[in-house]
Design a protein around this motif. Structure first.
Motif, PDB file in Angstrom:
ATOM      1  N   ILE A 153      -9.888  21.225  14.869  1.00  0.00           N
ATOM      2  CA  ILE A 153     -10.026  22.654  14.582  1.00  0.00           C
ATOM      3  C   ILE A 153     -10.540  22.871  13.169  1.00  0.00           C
ATOM      4  CG2 ILE A 153      -8.810  24.851  14.411  1.00  0.00           C
ATOM      5  CD1 ILE A 153      -9.207  23.845  17.249  1.00  0.00           C
ATOM      6  N   THR A 154     -10.109  22.026  12.226  1.00  0.00           N
ATOM      7  CA  THR A 154     -10.625  22.124  10.861  1.00  0.00           C
ATOM      8  C   THR A 154     -12.125  21.887  10.835  1.00  0.00           C
ATOM      9  OG1 THR A 154      -8.516  21.350   9.956  1.00  0.00           O
ATOM     10  CG2 THR A 154     -10.439  21.205   8.516  1.00  0.00           C
ATOM     11  N   VAL A 155     -12.589  20.870  11.561  1.00  0.00           N
ATOM     12  CA  VAL A 155     -14.024  20.603  11.638  1.00  0.00           C
ATOM     13  C   VAL A 155     -14.739  21.771  12.301  1.00  0.00           C
ATOM     14  CG1 VAL A 155     -15.768  19.064  12.633  1.00  0.00           C
ATOM     15  CG2 VAL A 155     -13.682  18.106  11.657  1.00  0.00           C
ATOM     16  N   MET A 213      -8.333  30.300  15.387  1.00  0.00           N
ATOM     17  CA  MET A 213      -7.307  30.577  14.391  1.00  0.00           C
ATOM     18  C   MET A 213      -5.942  30.752  15.053  1.00  0.00           C
ATOM     19  SD  MET A 213      -9.116  30.050  11.875  1.00  0.00           S
ATOM     20  CE  MET A 213      -7.751  30.097  10.732  1.00  0.00           C
ATOM     21  N   SER A 214      -5.901  31.312  16.233  1.00  0.00           N
ATOM     22  CA  SER A 214      -4.634  31.396  16.959  1.00  0.00           C
ATOM     23  C   SER A 214      -4.086  30.003  17.241  1.00  0.00           C
ATOM     24  CB  SER A 214      -4.829  32.161  18.275  1.00  0.00           C
ATOM     25  OG  SER A 214      -5.173  33.510  18.039  1.00  0.00           O
ATOM     26  N   LEU A 215      -4.955  29.094  17.646  1.00  0.00           N
ATOM     27  CA  LEU A 215      -4.519  27.722  17.903  1.00  0.00           C
ATOM     28  C   LEU A 215      -4.062  27.052  16.611  1.00  0.00           C
ATOM     29  CD1 LEU A 215      -4.063  25.374  19.792  1.00  0.00           C
ATOM     30  CD2 LEU A 215      -6.507  24.818  19.646  1.00  0.00           C
ATOM     31  N   MET A 216      -4.709  27.354  15.494  1.00  0.00           N
ATOM     32  CA  MET A 216      -4.269  26.807  14.205  1.00  0.00           C
ATOM     33  C   MET A 216      -2.837  27.250  13.886  1.00  0.00           C
ATOM     34  SD  MET A 216      -6.393  24.934  12.128  1.00  0.00           S
ATOM     35  CE  MET A 216      -6.616  25.523  10.445  1.00  0.00           C
ATOM     36  N   SER A 238      -6.060  43.735  13.808  1.00  0.00           N
ATOM     37  CA  SER A 238      -5.706  43.748  15.230  1.00  0.00           C
ATOM     38  C   SER A 238      -5.017  42.473  15.683  1.00  0.00           C
ATOM     39  CB  SER A 238      -6.948  43.997  16.083  1.00  0.00           C
ATOM     40  OG  SER A 238      -7.898  42.956  15.910  1.00  0.00           O
ATOM     41  N   ARG A 239      -5.115  41.385  14.885  1.00  0.00           N
ATOM     42  CA  ARG A 239      -4.580  40.101  15.325  1.00  0.00           C
ATOM     43  C   ARG A 239      -3.313  39.677  14.583  1.00  0.00           C
ATOM     44  NH1 ARG A 239     -10.343  36.749  15.792  1.00  0.00           N
ATOM     45  NH2 ARG A 239     -11.412  38.335  17.045  1.00  0.00           N
ATOM     46  N   VAL A 240      -2.775  40.546  13.750  1.00  0.00           N
ATOM     47  CA  VAL A 240      -1.603  40.194  12.957  1.00  0.00           C
ATOM     48  C   VAL A 240      -0.451  39.742  13.856  1.00  0.00           C
ATOM     49  CG1 VAL A 240       0.211  41.151  11.492  1.00  0.00           C
ATOM     50  CG2 VAL A 240      -2.179  41.623  10.966  1.00  0.00           C
ATOM     51  N   VAL A 241      -0.116  40.542  14.858  1.00  0.00           N
ATOM     52  CA  VAL A 241       1.011  40.218  15.741  1.00  0.00           C
ATOM     53  C   VAL A 241       0.646  39.055  16.655  1.00  0.00           C
ATOM     54  CG1 VAL A 241       2.676  41.146  17.388  1.00  0.00           C
ATOM     55  CG2 VAL A 241       1.728  42.632  15.620  1.00  0.00           C
ATOM     56  N   LEU A 242      -0.595  38.991  17.097  1.00  0.00           N
ATOM     57  CA  LEU A 242      -1.041  37.898  17.956  1.00  0.00           C
ATOM     58  C   LEU A 242      -0.848  36.552  17.274  1.00  0.00           C
ATOM     59  CD1 LEU A 242      -2.511  37.017  20.608  1.00  0.00           C
ATOM     60  CD2 LEU A 242      -4.647  37.183  19.299  1.00  0.00           C
ATOM     61  N   TYR A 243      -1.237  36.449  16.017  1.00  0.00           N
ATOM     62  CA  TYR A 243      -1.047  35.194  15.285  1.00  0.00           C
ATOM     63  C   TYR A 243       0.441  34.847  15.185  1.00  0.00           C
ATOM     64  CZ  TYR A 243      -5.960  35.606  13.815  1.00  0.00           C
ATOM     65  OH  TYR A 243      -7.328  35.690  13.784  1.00  0.00           O
ATOM     66  N   GLY A 244       1.270  35.863  14.983  1.00  0.00           N
ATOM     67  CA  GLY A 244       2.698  35.626  14.938  1.00  0.00           C
ATOM     68  C   GLY A 244       3.241  35.099  16.252  1.00  0.00           C
ATOM     69  N   VAL A 245       2.724  35.604  17.358  1.00  0.00           N
ATOM     70  CA  VAL A 245       3.146  35.140  18.684  1.00  0.00           C
ATOM     71  C   VAL A 245       2.799  33.670  18.869  1.00  0.00           C
ATOM     72  CG1 VAL A 245       2.589  35.318  21.149  1.00  0.00           C
ATOM     73  CG2 VAL A 245       3.151  37.371  19.844  1.00  0.00           C
ATOM     74  N   PHE A 246       1.600  33.270  18.492  1.00  0.00           N
ATOM     75  CA  PHE A 246       1.195  31.867  18.635  1.00  0.00           C
ATOM     76  C   PHE A 246       2.027  30.970  17.721  1.00  0.00           C
ATOM     77  CE2 PHE A 246      -2.207  33.254  21.224  1.00  0.00           C
ATOM     78  CZ  PHE A 246      -2.749  32.135  21.843  1.00  0.00           C
ATOM     79  N   PHE A 247       2.309  31.438  16.517  1.00  0.00           N
ATOM     80  CA  PHE A 247       3.131  30.658  15.595  1.00  0.00           C
ATOM     81  C   PHE A 247       4.536  30.477  16.162  1.00  0.00           C
ATOM     82  CE2 PHE A 247       5.972  30.356  11.891  1.00  0.00           C
ATOM     83  CZ  PHE A 247       5.398  29.302  11.203  1.00  0.00           C
TER      84      PHE A 247
END
Length: 390
Positions: A15-17, A67-70, A221-230
């Motif tokens: 994912i970094t690459v 970024m969600s996967l990260m 729009s993705r603030v909560v989405l990223y939290g869900v994945f984390f």
């Protein structure tokens, strides 16, 4: 590297690459626009006259999930780290690992990178004048470092869960354990949670607006989405990873092809929706129609979840061996992420006058960005104590 965690380490490096590749090609997309009088409104810091529409597809694909996967991968080892280190040691570790690089990024690294973009505007300031002007007017450049501060925030929010609500993470881990044989249980729950997290935020903020509070920036729009994945990552990683959703011999890995096909279908649907808006709805005033925005929100969440799952399934199935092409980068991957924006933007800037084919420009920028940021990271990590930060 343990055999059990090899695939996950390699997925994180991949994912970094992919981030480097995305930042490389965004300068050459067909939709790229640069506005000299308002350069921060441009589609990318550097926009070249040489373009290829195929890069539109790559950036759309990456934007749908990476970024969600990260955040998911970053969450995997938070719970064991809290259990092993305790809150105090965990905080010190996060302050060094995330806080110090973020401060370095916003105070020095990102201004150096964005000065390449500023140099394309009519204004003529030295770097020192440019830096001082932005500090005085409250303009901050996060670039890719937005991920670092937001990850630090999520790590801090994990502490109250650890102290006061461990049952929530334990419940997610039990769901992960049941998903070793039936991965659709956890994945279905993640999809439902992603829809709930994303669609209301999409309607309120729109798809592209960013939250800005001084140097703290994130796509609203993705603030909560990223939290869900984390949180999902924390749940999977709270106990033995090899006995849950990410078991190396589980059904997620065994039926990798089914998840790849599902992800391809979801991404295809997302592409159709986006192209429909550009071709049929672009002349409408205001926000898109309700039917389109709700459909987009649901399909985006579906693509985000299924592509992430497909990537994990592929790595679990095919990247568990003793050696892998990504292994030499593994220890330096975080430093590469922190440093890469400077060579990326300045190489793009340097190549602007060239009329060489866009494919050669992309290869030069990507290879130069990867090799230079890798070399600097490797050198910095030789400094005593630096491995605690990079």
């Amino acid at each position: 590297m343990s055999d059990r965690n090899a695939a996950l380490d390699r997925a994180r490096t991949f994912i970094t690459v992919l981030v480097l590749a995305n930042h490389t090609v965004v300068a050459y997309t067909a939709f790229g626009r640069f506005y000299p009088n308002h350069y921060l409104w441009s589609t990318a810091p550097i926009v070249d006259a040489q373009k290829w529409i195929g890069f539109n597809v790559l950036t759309l694909f990456n934007d749908a999930f990476f970024m969600s996967l990260m955040f998911f991968l970053s969450g995997l080892f938070v719970w064991p780290s809290l259990q092993r280190k305790g809150v105090g040691h965990f905080l010190r570790d996060r302050a060094l690992r995330l806080g110090v690089p973020f401060l370095a990024a916003i105070l020095l690294l990102m201004p150096i990178a964005y000065y390449a973009s500023f140099s394309l505007t009519p204004a003529k300031l030295s770097f020192g004048e440019f830096w001082l002007q932005n500090v005085r007017t409250g303009i901050w450049f996060d670039g890719p470092a937005w991920f670092i501060w937001f990850l630090l925030l999520l790590d801090l929010l994990a502490i109250p869960l650890f102290l006061f609500a461990p049952a929530l993470v334990s419940a997610l881990n039990r769901l992960s354990a049941a998903s070793a044989a039936r991965p659709w249980l956890f994945i279905g729950g993640l999809f439902v949670a992603s829809v709930i997290a994303y669609v209301p935020m999409l309607f309120h903020f729109g798809a592209v607006s960013w939250f800005n509070l001084g140097p703290l920036q994130v796509q609203a729009s993705r603030v909560v989405l990223y939290g869900v994945f984390f949180l999902a990552g924390m749940g999977v990683g709270a106990a033995d990873i090899d006995k849950g959703l990410l078991a190396r011999t589980g059904n997620l890995a065994r039926f990798w092809w089914a998840w790849v096909l599902t992800a391809a279908a979801a991404f295809g649907a997302l592409t159709v929706l986006i192209n429909f808006r550009r071709m049929r709805l672009s002349n409408l005033a205001g926000a898109p129609p309700f039917w389109w925005q709700s459909s987009y929100g649901i399909v985006y969440a579906l693509a985000c979840v299924t592509i992430s799952v497909a990537i994990l399934a592929l790595f679990l199935r095919f990247a568990q061996g003793d050696k892998n092409l990504l292994d030499p980068l593994r220890a330096d991957a975080y430093g590469i992420y922190v440093l890469h924006y400077i060579p990326c933007l300045w190489l793009q800037y340097t190549l602007l006058p060239s009329t060489m084919h866009v494919a050669f420009k992309v290869l030069i920028v990507f290879a130069g960005t990867l090799l230079s940021s890798w070399a600097v990271t490797a050198a910095l990590r030789r400094i005593p104590g630096a491995t605690r930060i990079l």
